[in-house]
Design an enzyme around this catalytic site. Structure first.
Site, PDB file in Angstrom:
ATOM      1  N   SER A   1       0.894  -1.259   0.419  1.00 45.26           N
ATOM      2  CA  SER A   1      -0.001   0.091  -0.450  1.00 45.26           C
ATOM      3  C   SER A   1       0.345   1.218   0.261  1.00 45.26           C
ATOM      4  O   SER A   1       0.738   2.242  -0.908  1.00 45.26           O
ATOM      5  CB  SER A   1      -1.493   0.355   1.407  1.00 45.26           C
ATOM      6  OG  SER A   1      -2.074  -1.183   0.807  1.00 45.26           O
TER       7      SER A   1
ATOM      8  N   THR B   1      -4.880  -3.997   8.442  1.00 44.20           N
ATOM      9  CA  THR B   1      -5.228  -5.079   7.666  1.00 44.20           C
ATOM     10  C   THR B   1      -5.305  -6.292   8.594  1.00 44.20           C
ATOM     11  O   THR B   1      -5.266  -5.961  10.007  1.00 44.20           O
ATOM     12  CB  THR B   1      -4.441  -4.844   6.160  1.00 44.20           C
ATOM     13  OG1 THR B   1      -4.554  -6.341   5.782  1.00 44.20           O
ATOM     14  CG2 THR B   1      -2.864  -4.778   7.136  1.00 44.20           C
TER      15      THR B   1
ATOM     16  N   LYS C   1      -9.119  -5.751  11.469  1.00 39.11           N
ATOM     17  CA  LYS C   1     -10.380  -5.803  10.390  1.00 39.11           C
ATOM     18  C   LYS C   1     -11.561  -5.254  11.341  1.00 39.11           C
ATOM     19  O   LYS C   1     -12.637  -4.349  10.858  1.00 39.11           O
ATOM     20  CB  LYS C   1     -10.516  -6.087   9.007  1.00 39.11           C
ATOM     21  CG  LYS C   1      -9.241  -5.875   8.306  1.00 39.11           C
ATOM     22  CD  LYS C   1      -9.801  -6.415   6.880  1.00 39.11           C
ATOM     23  CE  LYS C   1      -8.696  -6.089   6.032  1.00 39.11           C
ATOM     24  NZ  LYS C   1      -9.009  -6.458   3.993  1.00 39.11           N
TER      25      LYS C   1
ATOM     26  N   ASP D   1     -13.345  -3.418   0.150  1.00 37.40           N
ATOM     27  CA  ASP D   1     -12.421  -4.102  -0.324  1.00 37.40           C
ATOM     28  C   ASP D   1     -13.364  -4.493  -1.538  1.00 37.40           C
ATOM     29  O   ASP D   1     -13.775  -5.103  -2.390  1.00 37.40           O
ATOM     30  CB  ASP D   1     -12.569  -5.575   0.485  1.00 37.40           C
ATOM     31  CG  ASP D   1     -11.608  -4.928   1.566  1.00 37.40           C
ATOM     32  OD1 ASP D   1     -10.685  -4.941   1.152  1.00 37.40           O
ATOM     33  OD2 ASP D   1     -11.684  -5.671   2.816  1.00 37.40           O
TER      34      ASP D   1
ATOM     35  N   GLY E   1     -14.920 -19.889  -0.862  1.00 36.14           N
ATOM     36  CA  GLY E   1     -14.924 -19.274   0.324  1.00 36.14           C
ATOM     37  C   GLY E   1     -15.061 -18.866   1.698  1.00 36.14           C
ATOM     38  O   GLY E   1     -16.418 -18.129   1.055  1.00 36.14           O
TER      39      GLY E   1
ATOM     40  N   GLY F   1     -13.619 -12.990   5.708  1.00 37.42           N
ATOM     41  CA  GLY F   1     -14.222 -11.300   5.093  1.00 37.42           C
ATOM     42  C   GLY F   1     -13.874 -11.209   3.925  1.00 37.42           C
ATOM     43  O   GLY F   1     -14.860 -10.647   3.392  1.00 37.42           O
TER      44      GLY F   1
ATOM     45  N   LEU G   1      -8.643 -13.792  -6.184  1.00 35.55           N
ATOM     46  CA  LEU G   1      -8.486 -12.488  -4.983  1.00 35.55           C
ATOM     47  C   LEU G   1      -6.634 -12.309  -5.086  1.00 35.55           C
ATOM     48  O   LEU G   1      -5.892 -11.783  -4.594  1.00 35.55           O
ATOM     49  CB  LEU G   1      -9.310 -12.199  -3.870  1.00 35.55           C
ATOM     50  CG  LEU G   1     -10.802 -12.542  -3.717  1.00 35.55           C
ATOM     51  CD1 LEU G   1     -11.551 -12.208  -3.184  1.00 35.55           C
ATOM     52  CD2 LEU G   1     -11.029 -11.008  -5.236  1.00 35.55           C
TER      53      LEU G   1
ATOM     54  N   TYR H   1      -3.414 -12.116  -5.630  1.00 33.35           N
ATOM     55  CA  TYR H   1      -1.792 -11.250  -6.317  1.00 33.35           C
ATOM     56  C   TYR H   1      -1.065 -11.687  -6.088  1.00 33.35           C
ATOM     57  O   TYR H   1       0.127 -11.213  -7.010  1.00 33.35           O
ATOM     58  CB  TYR H   1      -2.382  -9.831  -5.784  1.00 33.35           C
ATOM     59  CG  TYR H   1      -2.245  -9.747  -4.962  1.00 33.35           C
ATOM     60  CD1 TYR H   1      -2.950  -9.129  -3.965  1.00 33.35           C
ATOM     61  CD2 TYR H   1      -0.737  -9.497  -4.082  1.00 33.35           C
ATOM     62  CE1 TYR H   1      -3.280  -9.098  -2.507  1.00 33.35           C
ATOM     63  CE2 TYR H   1      -0.755  -8.851  -2.201  1.00 33.35           C
ATOM     64  CZ  TYR H   1      -1.778  -8.283  -2.281  1.00 33.35           C
ATOM     65  OH  TYR H   1      -1.087  -8.360  -0.697  1.00 33.35           O
TER      66      TYR H   1
ATOM     67  N   GLY I   1      -6.035 -11.568  -8.298  1.00 36.82           N
ATOM     68  CA  GLY I   1      -6.324  -9.838  -7.210  1.00 36.82           C
ATOM     69  C   GLY I   1      -6.114  -8.608  -7.130  1.00 36.82           C
ATOM     70  O   GLY I   1      -5.786  -8.218  -7.060  1.00 36.82           O
TER      71      GLY I   1
HETATM   72  P1  ATR Z   1     -10.401 -13.662   5.042  1.00 40.66           P
HETATM   73  O1  ATR Z   1      -8.659 -13.202   4.687  1.00 40.66           O
HETATM   74  O2  ATR Z   1     -11.159 -12.861   3.588  1.00 40.66           O
HETATM   75  O3  ATR Z   1     -11.222 -13.499   6.159  1.00 40.66           O
HETATM   76  P2  ATR Z   1      -9.523 -16.574   5.652  1.00 40.66           P
HETATM   77  O4  ATR Z   1     -10.221 -16.963   7.008  1.00 40.66           O
HETATM   78  O5  ATR Z   1      -7.790 -16.452   5.240  1.00 40.66           O
HETATM   79  O6  ATR Z   1      -9.916 -14.914   4.799  1.00 40.66           O
HETATM   80  O7  ATR Z   1      -9.948 -17.868   4.889  1.00 40.66           O
HETATM   81  C1  ATR Z   1     -11.149 -17.412   4.558  1.00 40.66           C
HETATM   82  C2  ATR Z   1     -12.161 -18.904   3.343  1.00 40.66           C
HETATM   83  O8  ATR Z   1     -10.924 -19.217   3.085  1.00 40.66           O
HETATM   84  C3  ATR Z   1     -12.459 -19.285   4.916  1.00 40.66           C
HETATM   85  O9  ATR Z   1     -13.665 -19.728   4.348  1.00 40.66           O
HETATM   86  C4  ATR Z   1     -11.224 -20.639   4.463  1.00 40.66           C
HETATM   87  O10 ATR Z   1     -12.095 -22.076   4.977  1.00 40.66           O
HETATM   88  P3  ATR Z   1     -12.570 -22.350   6.159  1.00 40.66           P
HETATM   89  O11 ATR Z   1     -14.288 -21.043   6.735  1.00 40.66           O
HETATM   90  O12 ATR Z   1     -13.366 -24.018   6.318  1.00 40.66           O
HETATM   91  O13 ATR Z   1     -11.776 -22.420   7.297  1.00 40.66           O
HETATM   92  C5  ATR Z   1     -10.809 -21.087   3.702  1.00 40.66           C
HETATM   93  N1  ATR Z   1      -9.768 -21.745   3.368  1.00 40.66           N
HETATM   94  C6  ATR Z   1      -8.110 -21.368   3.220  1.00 40.66           C
HETATM   95  N2  ATR Z   1      -7.554 -22.518   3.473  1.00 40.66           N
HETATM   96  C7  ATR Z   1      -8.332 -23.462   3.202  1.00 40.66           C
HETATM   97  C8  ATR Z   1      -8.191 -24.570   2.132  1.00 40.66           C
HETATM   98  N3  ATR Z   1      -7.217 -24.817   2.552  1.00 40.66           N
HETATM   99  N4  ATR Z   1      -9.071 -24.856   1.659  1.00 40.66           N
HETATM  100  C9  ATR Z   1     -10.352 -24.795   1.568  1.00 40.66           C
HETATM  101  N5  ATR Z   1     -10.328 -23.338   2.200  1.00 40.66           N
HETATM  102  C10 ATR Z   1      -9.450 -22.585   2.884  1.00 40.66           C
END
Ligand code: ATR
Length: 286
Positions: free
Chosen positions: A23, A69, A73, A109, A134, A137, A227, A229, A250
């Site tokens: 950023s 970040t 958040k 976002d 997924g 957030g 998403l 990058y 991303g």
């Molecule tokens: P954010 O930054 O958007 O909050 P995050 O919390 O890191 O993202 O994860 C986003 C999603 O990726 C989560 O829904 C997670 O699944 P779970 O709800 O079952 O935890 C999913 N995710 C993370 N690692 C994963 C993996 N190895 N396989 C499948 N899904 C995964």
């Protein structure tokens, strides 16, 4: 070169750790280009000091705002004086703005994603069937934005069905958009065949060679967004291109969520191509 003096206005990014943040490069390039006496700094803060840090920043006369970040958040919500209505629904903030001595929270976002989709991808989600993989957030903010943009149907696919279902409840209680939760035991072949837009909102793909779902589910009728990058060309993006689908990486969402924050702080149009170039340079070669 940015000059820093007694009139320099301060913005930055709050998070921890911040060693790899892109950023500052994006925003300082924009300030430089527009000849604004502003400076964007990384503001790494440990969890126990977050409230103190925000109070301190708000008492600094030339502080305008900050991005927020991981992992703050959601944690910044109690520190805010005001919150935009869409951000309240999302329940997470990525941009703070000092306005009339009040700290206001926004989430750019979803807006960043939508602008990227429309501007860089040429894809209008109105009336479209969308699959988001997924349920963290990022997925939540994109689901809210797509519901607001008139997407006709949303499907949330997640390894933990309950988390996908939480997003469904949130959308159903705020918008008239059809939404359903799925896990990987569902009939993937059938419901991939029913969607137009596929969005990967999991971290799966940050390790080269990983794909969040079997790539043979993608066809040329799909528009596929990742998403992630880093790397820019994930396995998902490469597989989608090979199968004739249109794609968006991303980088675009990162760029436009930054541009939206820039516009909240400065009330100016963001110099998007300058910001894109700075982002690409900061990311370095693949
Ligand atoms: P954010 O930054 O958007 O909050 P995050 O919390 O890191 O993202 O994860 C986003 C999603 O990726 C989560 O829904 C997670 O699944 P779970 O709800 O079952 O935890 C999913 N995710 C993370 N690692 C994963 C993996 N190895 N396989 C499948 N899904 C995964």
């Amino acid at each position: 070169m940015l000059k820093v003096d007694g009139n320099t206005r301060l913005v930055g990014i709050l998070g921890y750790p911040l060693e790899h943040t892109l950023s500052p490069a994006i925003h300082n390039a924009a300030f430089n280009h527009l000849n604004l006496n502003w400076c964007y700094l990384p503001l790494p803060v440990e969890s126990m000091s977050l409230n103190k840090a925000i109070k301190g920043l708000c008492s600094i006369k030339n502080f305008v705002g900050a991005n927020v970040t991981m992992p703050y958040k959601e944690k910044v919500l109690p520190c805010l004086d005001e919150i935009s209505s869409c951000t309240r629904v999302i329940g997470a903030v990525n941009t703070l703005h000092m306005s009339n001595n009040k700290l206001v929270g926004y989430n750019t976002d979803g807006r960043g994603f939508l602008t990227a989709l429309v501007q860089d991808g040429g894809f209008d989600p109105k009336g479209k069937n969308v699959l988001i993989v997924g349920a963290g957030g990022a997925s939540r903010s994109i689901a809210v934005t797509l519901a607001l943009s008139g997407a006709s149907e949303l499907k949330i696919l997640n390894r933990t069905w309950e988390k996908a279902d939480e997003i469904c409840s949130l959308i159903k209680s705020n918008f008239a958009c059809h939404i359903e939760a799925f896990d990987f035991q569902s009939d993937l072949e059938y419901f991939f065949s029913t969607v137009d837009l596929i969005i990967n909102a999991t971290p799966v793909g940050m390790n080269r060679g990983e794909c969040p779902f079997p790539a043979d589910l993608i066809s040329r009728k799909h528009f596929v967004c990742d998403l992630i990058y880093r790397p820019l060309k994930t396995k998902l993006i490469s597989a989608a291109k090979e199968r004739g689908a249109k794609t968006l990486s991303g980088l675009s969402m990162l760029l436009y969520q930054g541009a939206a924050a820039f516009e909240i702080w400065t009330h100016l149009d963001s110099p998007i191509e300058v910001m894109r170039k700075a982002l690409e340079e900061a990311l370095g070669p693949e």
